[in-house]
Motif scaffolding. Sequence first.
Motif, PDB file in Angstrom:
ATOM      1  N   UNK A   1       0.758  -1.149   0.047  1.00  0.00           N
ATOM      2  CA  UNK A   1      -0.156   0.051   0.028  1.00  0.00           C
ATOM      3  C   UNK A   1       0.924   1.057  -0.073  1.00  0.00           C
ATOM      4  N   UNK A   2       0.682   2.227  -0.790  1.00  0.00           N
ATOM      5  CA  UNK A   2       1.321   3.437  -1.018  1.00  0.00           C
ATOM      6  C   UNK A   2       1.023   4.359   0.335  1.00  0.00           C
ATOM      7  N   UNK A   3       1.985   4.982   0.794  1.00  0.00           N
ATOM      8  CA  UNK A   3       1.958   6.184   1.739  1.00  0.00           C
ATOM      9  C   UNK A   3       0.983   7.366   1.134  1.00  0.00           C
ATOM     10  N   UNK A   4       0.187   7.737   1.689  1.00  0.00           N
ATOM     11  CA  UNK A   4      -0.610   8.888   1.592  1.00  0.00           C
ATOM     12  C   UNK A   4      -0.535   9.786   2.559  1.00  0.00           C
ATOM     13  N   UNK A   5      -0.117  10.964   2.773  1.00  0.00           N
ATOM     14  CA  UNK A   5       0.188  11.729   3.926  1.00  0.00           C
ATOM     15  C   UNK A   5      -1.014  12.724   3.967  1.00  0.00           C
ATOM     16  N   UNK A   6      -1.498  12.931   5.210  1.00  0.00           N
ATOM     17  CA  UNK A   6      -2.389  14.084   5.722  1.00  0.00           C
ATOM     18  C   UNK A   6      -1.969  15.249   5.414  1.00  0.00           C
ATOM     19  N   UNK A   7      -2.886  16.276   5.409  1.00  0.00           N
ATOM     20  CA  UNK A   7      -2.459  17.601   5.254  1.00  0.00           C
ATOM     21  C   UNK A   7      -1.805  18.116   4.092  1.00  0.00           C
ATOM     22  N   UNK A   8      -1.927  17.015   2.864  1.00  0.00           N
ATOM     23  CA  UNK A   8      -1.206  17.530   1.506  1.00  0.00           C
ATOM     24  C   UNK A   8      -2.535  17.839   0.540  1.00  0.00           C
ATOM     25  N   UNK A   9      -2.316  18.351  -0.408  1.00  0.00           N
ATOM     26  CA  UNK A   9      -3.364  18.452  -1.484  1.00  0.00           C
ATOM     27  C   UNK A   9      -2.710  17.382  -2.712  1.00  0.00           C
ATOM     28  N   UNK A  10      -3.559  16.649  -3.521  1.00  0.00           N
ATOM     29  CA  UNK A  10      -3.250  15.821  -4.254  1.00  0.00           C
ATOM     30  C   UNK A  10      -4.236  16.119  -5.467  1.00  0.00           C
ATOM     31  N   UNK A  11      -3.513  15.666  -6.803  1.00  0.00           N
ATOM     32  CA  UNK A  11      -4.150  15.643  -7.930  1.00  0.00           C
ATOM     33  C   UNK A  11      -4.488  14.383  -8.416  1.00  0.00           C
ATOM     34  N   UNK A  12      -5.397  14.262  -9.443  1.00  0.00           N
ATOM     35  CA  UNK A  12      -5.622  12.859 -10.187  1.00  0.00           C
ATOM     36  C   UNK A  12      -4.446  12.485 -10.966  1.00  0.00           C
ATOM     37  N   UNK A  13      -3.522  13.403 -11.361  1.00  0.00           N
ATOM     38  CA  UNK A  13      -2.359  12.988 -11.938  1.00  0.00           C
ATOM     39  C   UNK A  13      -1.286  12.604 -10.876  1.00  0.00           C
ATOM     40  N   UNK A  14      -1.506  12.336  -9.702  1.00  0.00           N
ATOM     41  CA  UNK A  14      -0.561  11.867  -8.660  1.00  0.00           C
ATOM     42  C   UNK A  14       0.621  12.924  -8.201  1.00  0.00           C
TER      43      UNK A  14
END
Length: 129
Positions: A1-14
């Motif tokens: 499972x990939x790490x996803x950090x809280x508090x960041x903004x993400x795009x659909x392009x990763x």
Amino acid sequence: MSEIRQGLGYTEEHEWAAVTGESSVRIGITDHAQHQLGDIVFVELPQAGDKVEAGQPLGTIESVKTVSDLYAPVSGTVVKINEQLGSSPELVNTEPYDGGWMIEIEIDGSASQKVSTLLDAAAYEKLMD
């Protein structure tokens, strides 16, 4: 499972965006993206002073498998690039949210407001499902 950090903004392009000041944002690619790309061998980034436009390519990232465009999550002017990636592009693989960041940009207006318009960690995680 990939790490996803809280508090960041993400795009659909990763890509991810982190607020680093009132009007500054640091940008990189997600842990998921670096896993998909494989071993990173080269990163081409804009220069300080260049303008980037949200949703538009800002550079490229090359792995042993492919070359992919990097997209700007927000618009602004590049104020800093991660010089370490020139000699150590593998930092994107080992530290995608830390030493593997790519650029910092200065935006017009509030950085936290702009980043809040991107996907949050929960929404990005759903995108991964």
